[in-house]
Design a protein around this motif. Structure first.
Motif, PDB file in Angstrom:
ATOM      1  N   ASN A  49      40.793 -24.406 -40.544  1.00 12.97           N
ATOM      2  CA  ASN A  49      40.195 -25.628 -40.001  1.00 12.97           C
ATOM      3  C   ASN A  49      38.676 -25.640 -40.197  1.00 12.97           C
ATOM      4  O   ASN A  49      37.917 -25.717 -39.228  1.00 12.97           O
ATOM      5  CB  ASN A  49      40.519 -25.745 -38.511  1.00 12.97           C
ATOM      6  CG  ASN A  49      41.997 -25.650 -38.217  1.00 12.97           C
ATOM      7  OD1 ASN A  49      42.726 -26.627 -38.302  1.00 12.97           O
ATOM      8  ND2 ASN A  49      42.452 -24.449 -37.863  1.00 12.97           N
ATOM      9  N   PRO A  50      38.209 -25.554 -41.435  1.00 14.45           N
ATOM     10  CA  PRO A  50      36.758 -25.438 -41.669  1.00 14.45           C
ATOM     11  C   PRO A  50      35.947 -26.618 -41.162  1.00 14.45           C
ATOM     12  O   PRO A  50      34.821 -26.446 -40.683  1.00 14.45           O
ATOM     13  CB  PRO A  50      36.653 -25.301 -43.194  1.00 14.45           C
ATOM     14  CG  PRO A  50      37.913 -25.909 -43.731  1.00 14.45           C
ATOM     15  CD  PRO A  50      38.959 -25.589 -42.706  1.00 14.45           C
ATOM     16  N   LEU A  51      36.498 -27.829 -41.226  1.00 14.43           N
ATOM     17  CA  LEU A  51      35.737 -29.005 -40.818  1.00 14.43           C
ATOM     18  C   LEU A  51      35.605 -29.123 -39.305  1.00 14.43           C
ATOM     19  O   LEU A  51      34.834 -29.949 -38.811  1.00 14.43           O
ATOM     20  CB  LEU A  51      36.369 -30.268 -41.388  1.00 14.43           C
ATOM     21  CG  LEU A  51      36.383 -30.358 -42.920  1.00 14.43           C
ATOM     22  CD1 LEU A  51      36.953 -31.689 -43.376  1.00 14.43           C
ATOM     23  CD2 LEU A  51      34.984 -30.160 -43.493  1.00 14.43           C
ATOM     24  N   GLU A  52      36.305 -28.289 -38.571  1.00 14.09           N
ATOM     25  CA  GLU A  52      36.127 -28.226 -37.126  1.00 14.09           C
ATOM     26  C   GLU A  52      34.834 -27.490 -36.786  1.00 14.09           C
ATOM     27  O   GLU A  52      34.277 -27.673 -35.704  1.00 14.09           O
ATOM     28  CB  GLU A  52      37.328 -27.519 -36.486  1.00 14.09           C
ATOM     29  CG  GLU A  52      37.287 -27.443 -34.974  1.00 14.09           C
ATOM     30  CD  GLU A  52      38.480 -26.693 -34.395  1.00 14.09           C
ATOM     31  OE1 GLU A  52      38.344 -26.142 -33.283  1.00 14.09           O
ATOM     32  OE2 GLU A  52      39.546 -26.646 -35.058  1.00 14.09           O
ATOM     33  N   TYR A  53      34.341 -26.695 -37.745  1.00 16.40           N
ATOM     34  CA  TYR A  53      33.181 -25.852 -37.500  1.00 16.40           C
ATOM     35  C   TYR A  53      32.005 -26.144 -38.425  1.00 16.40           C
ATOM     36  O   TYR A  53      30.863 -25.856 -38.091  1.00 16.40           O
ATOM     37  CB  TYR A  53      33.578 -24.374 -37.657  1.00 16.40           C
ATOM     38  CG  TYR A  53      34.500 -23.898 -36.581  1.00 16.40           C
ATOM     39  CD1 TYR A  53      34.008 -23.223 -35.467  1.00 16.40           C
ATOM     40  CD2 TYR A  53      35.874 -24.132 -36.648  1.00 16.40           C
ATOM     41  CE1 TYR A  53      34.848 -22.795 -34.460  1.00 16.40           C
ATOM     42  CE2 TYR A  53      36.723 -23.712 -35.647  1.00 16.40           C
ATOM     43  CZ  TYR A  53      36.207 -23.044 -34.554  1.00 16.40           C
ATOM     44  OH  TYR A  53      37.037 -22.630 -33.547  1.00 16.40           O
ATOM     45  N   LEU A  54      32.284 -26.663 -39.596  1.00 16.74           N
ATOM     46  CA  LEU A  54      31.251 -26.881 -40.606  1.00 16.74           C
ATOM     47  C   LEU A  54      31.151 -28.359 -40.948  1.00 16.74           C
ATOM     48  O   LEU A  54      32.154 -29.084 -40.879  1.00 16.74           O
ATOM     49  CB  LEU A  54      31.583 -26.086 -41.881  1.00 16.74           C
ATOM     50  CG  LEU A  54      31.890 -24.602 -41.709  1.00 16.74           C
ATOM     51  CD1 LEU A  54      32.388 -24.019 -43.031  1.00 16.74           C
ATOM     52  CD2 LEU A  54      30.660 -23.846 -41.222  1.00 16.74           C
TER      53      LEU A  54
END
Length: 276
Positions: free
Chosen positions: A20-25
């Motif tokens: 879930n990269p777009l939750e953090y970046l």
């Protein structure tokens, strides 16, 4: 009453971010992940005052060099970027290679025993564990290329966001310096960035976050380096000099804003003389 932590350990957090990269970046990017994870993991280590890392990279660098047949002076991140068209592809390639490496390491992907041993014996980073948020950030600002492989303001901000997000995900008690840093947004808003003068009764969207405000002053080829230079200066004033807002802001801009309430864009600040 404290809330339940989102993750039990760094390993769980690591693979969640991978999925879930777009939750953090702000975007799927290997460079941003590298910087974010550094801040995230460092905070975890500092919180416990001992090595509790989820390094995963022991032997991975050598694996990447052999897999792609490149010299050992290239990091695993730079290798993935070299063989990718963009940062999103590099993100996927780096993680795919890591998963391949872990599946072959001693026939298993479980390397927790190695890190238990390392926690008991490692004393290389003792000084870092005893440092605080501002001191560590100051060290990063002195040599960003050593930590991120490049001089990048965006990587520094990702490092900061990783540190802060770690507090939320593991329900760490917020340190005094983290509480102080929350006011950095207002500190930057009060600087003469020349975006607009607030108009009484006007319905304006929220002010952009501090990192975007800083980037507005660097609309040229060397934007990242210049933004990092500006941030370093402002952060040093904010965190260490204990001067509050610098004198020229009060003297040269308070009256200017009062006279320009009728306009949304404050022009001419770039040519102002900041010397008192």
């Amino acid at each position: 009453m404290s809330k339940k932590p989102k993750f039990h350990d760094l390993g769980e957090a690591f693979w969640h971010i991978r999925k879930n990269p777009l939750e953090y970046l702000p975007e799927k990017s290997l460079s941003l992940f590298n910087a974010f994870w550094l801040g995230y993991e460092w905070h975890f280590e500092v919180e416990f005052k001992e090595y509790r890392g989820f390094d995963l990279l022991d032997g991975f660098h050598e694996f990447m060099c052999k897999k792609f047949r490149v010299p050992s002076n290239q990091s695993s991140f730079s290798i993935a970027q070299l063989y990718s068209k963009n940062q999103a592809e590099a993100f996927d390639l780096w993680f795919a290679s890591l998963e391949e490496f872990l599946s072959k390491k001693d026939g298993t992907s479980d390397i927790e025993k190695y890190y238990i041993m390392r926690r008991e014996t490692d004393d290389v980073n003792t000084t870092r564990r005893e440092a605080d948020f501002f001191e560590l950030l100051k060290a990063v600002l002195k040599g960003p290329a050593m930590y991120f492989g490049c001089i990048s303001f965006t990587s520094v901000t990702s490092f900061i966001f990783g540190w802060v997000r770690s507090t939320q995900d593991f329900d760490f008690e917020e340190s005094e310096q983290e509480k102080i840093f929350k006011s950095f947004q207002q500190y930057i808003e009060d600087r003469p960035f020349g975006l607009r003068a607030e108009q009484e009764g006007a319905s304006l969207p929220p002010t952009p976050p501090w990192n975007r405000l800083i980037l507005t002053r660097t609309a040229h080829v060397a934007a990242e380096e210049k933004a990092l230079e500006i941030f370093t200066e402002y952060f040093d004033e904010f965190a260490f000099q204990e001067k509050g807002y610098v004198d020229y802001v009060e003297k040269r801009w308070k009256n200017a804003f009062e006279h320009q309430k009728e306009c949304h864009i404050v022009r001419g600040w770039e040519n102002s003389n900041y010397q008192t």
